[in-house]
Write an enzyme that holds these catalytic residues in place. Sequence first.
Site, PDB file in Angstrom:
ATOM      1  CE  LYS A   1      -1.109   0.242   5.222  1.00  0.00           C
ATOM      2  NZ  LYS A   1      -0.185   1.123   5.774  1.00  0.00           N
ATOM      3  CG  ASP A   2       4.186   2.025   2.470  1.00  0.00           C
ATOM      4  OD1 ASP A   2       2.655   2.832   3.131  1.00  0.00           O
ATOM      5  OD2 ASP A   2       4.385   1.340   3.339  1.00  0.00           O
TER       6      ASP A   2
ATOM      7  CB  THR B   1      -7.029   7.129  12.725  1.00  0.00           C
ATOM      8  OG1 THR B   1      -6.281   6.612  10.645  1.00  0.00           O
ATOM      9  CG2 THR B   1      -7.812   8.048  12.102  1.00  0.00           C
TER      10      THR B   1
ATOM     11  CB  SER C   1      -5.098   5.878   7.225  1.00  0.00           C
ATOM     12  OG  SER C   1      -6.810   6.885   6.259  1.00  0.00           O
TER      13      SER C   1
ATOM     14  NE  ARG D   1      -7.265   3.038   4.309  1.00  0.00           N
ATOM     15  CZ  ARG D   1      -7.492   2.470   4.572  1.00  0.00           C
ATOM     16  NH1 ARG D   1      -9.123   1.428   5.021  1.00  0.00           N
ATOM     17  NH2 ARG D   1      -6.652   1.597   6.181  1.00  0.00           N
ATOM     18  NE  ARG D   2      -6.382   2.561   8.941  1.00  0.00           N
ATOM     19  CZ  ARG D   2      -4.908   2.373   8.873  1.00  0.00           C
ATOM     20  NH1 ARG D   2      -4.437   3.266   9.667  1.00  0.00           N
ATOM     21  NH2 ARG D   2      -4.942   0.738   8.478  1.00  0.00           N
TER      22      ARG D   2
ATOM     23  NE  ARG E   1       4.177   9.786  10.406  1.00  0.00           N
ATOM     24  CZ  ARG E   1       5.183  10.164   9.307  1.00  0.00           C
ATOM     25  NH1 ARG E   1       5.366  11.047   8.862  1.00  0.00           N
ATOM     26  NH2 ARG E   1       5.715   9.092   8.817  1.00  0.00           N
ATOM     27  N   GLY E   2       3.179   7.056  13.894  1.00  0.00           N
ATOM     28  CA  GLY E   2       4.451   6.706  14.699  1.00  0.00           C
ATOM     29  C   GLY E   2       4.427   4.846  14.625  1.00  0.00           C
TER      30      GLY E   2
ATOM     31  CB  THR F   1       4.354   5.225  19.557  1.00  0.00           C
ATOM     32  OG1 THR F   1       5.748   4.963  19.066  1.00  0.00           O
ATOM     33  CG2 THR F   1       3.708   6.456  19.633  1.00  0.00           C
TER      34      THR F   1
ATOM     35  CB  CYS G   1      -0.240   5.451  -0.135  1.00  0.00           C
ATOM     36  SG  CYS G   1       1.028   6.911   0.136  1.00  0.00           S
TER      37      CYS G   1
END
Length: 324
Positions: free
Chosen positions: A81-82, A125, A127, A129-130, A151-152, A156, A249
């Site tokens: 996905k990256d 999150t 994202s 998308r989420r 992030r993390g 984390t 992405c």
Amino acid sequence: MTERALRLGTRRSKLAMAQSGQVADAVRQLTGRPVELVEITTYGDTSREHLAQIGGTGVFVAALRDALLAGEVDFAVHSLKDLPTTQHPELALAAIPKREDPRDVLIAREGLTLDRLPKGARIGTGSPRRMAQLHAYARSHGLTIETVPIRGNIDTRVGYVHKGELDAVVLAAAGLNRIGGTAELTGSLSLDHLSVDTVLPAPGQGALAIECVASDAALVAALAELDDPHTRAAVTAERSLLAALEAGCSAPVGALADLLADGQVVTEMRLRGVVGTTDGSTLVQLSTTGPVPTSHGDAIALGRELASEMLAKGAAGLMGERAL
């Protein structure tokens, strides 16, 4: 004379090291050659900005690809996905192994699940998308939630819930499965695997990509033994949808292709896609079904077909930029 070790380029994160280690084991068994991991730091690992701010697409793979092209490593493992949807002309996507669980999972405090979150629950999150799909779910079920950009690494993110800073976080189930030790990581927290009918995953989520230089025909052929044709067909359709939407992405796009069977016989492939505003106020969610792709071109065509239908329903405007 012992053949030299194959050098596998990998990011330094716990998850990247775990999934690269699993691929290294498979390559050792396949080729009989030793494999050593070469840790590489990517821009996505060092930047503290959110993915949408730094471009998202390719930030975790560029340094690995540079190492491949410079001859510093022989092959590299990425989370698919990256990977940018346009294939690098000098590199070969030699293998896409069998996919892990593509779903997202909600990790929450005090035994909570998505449908039992308290009013004003804070969900972590990074994202879009989420965010889009979680807010859409909340709106349709009379819930009020707040999504908090984070992030993390996995530890984390889960730590935010352990410390009470967040009520829940959403992660990819595949990542949790690959690092193992989920019980030790989550402790008393609850895991709610989100149905793909509620939250469609990112295109390619749960799949790995194994790249090497295209000119090394022997290595391309050896790595190709790890390829799973059904996974490759599915993720090719998903990534074709993403490419046709001209989205990266970090865009609020979800997609999942799965095989439909009549008894023991696989008969069709279904592709589902979603694009939405991050507040969940508007979603374009469609699906299409066609024959199981027998070629790369067939899988691409399925993705483009659904993307065309989604664009006709206004998907471009929901991504904050024009998609043609």
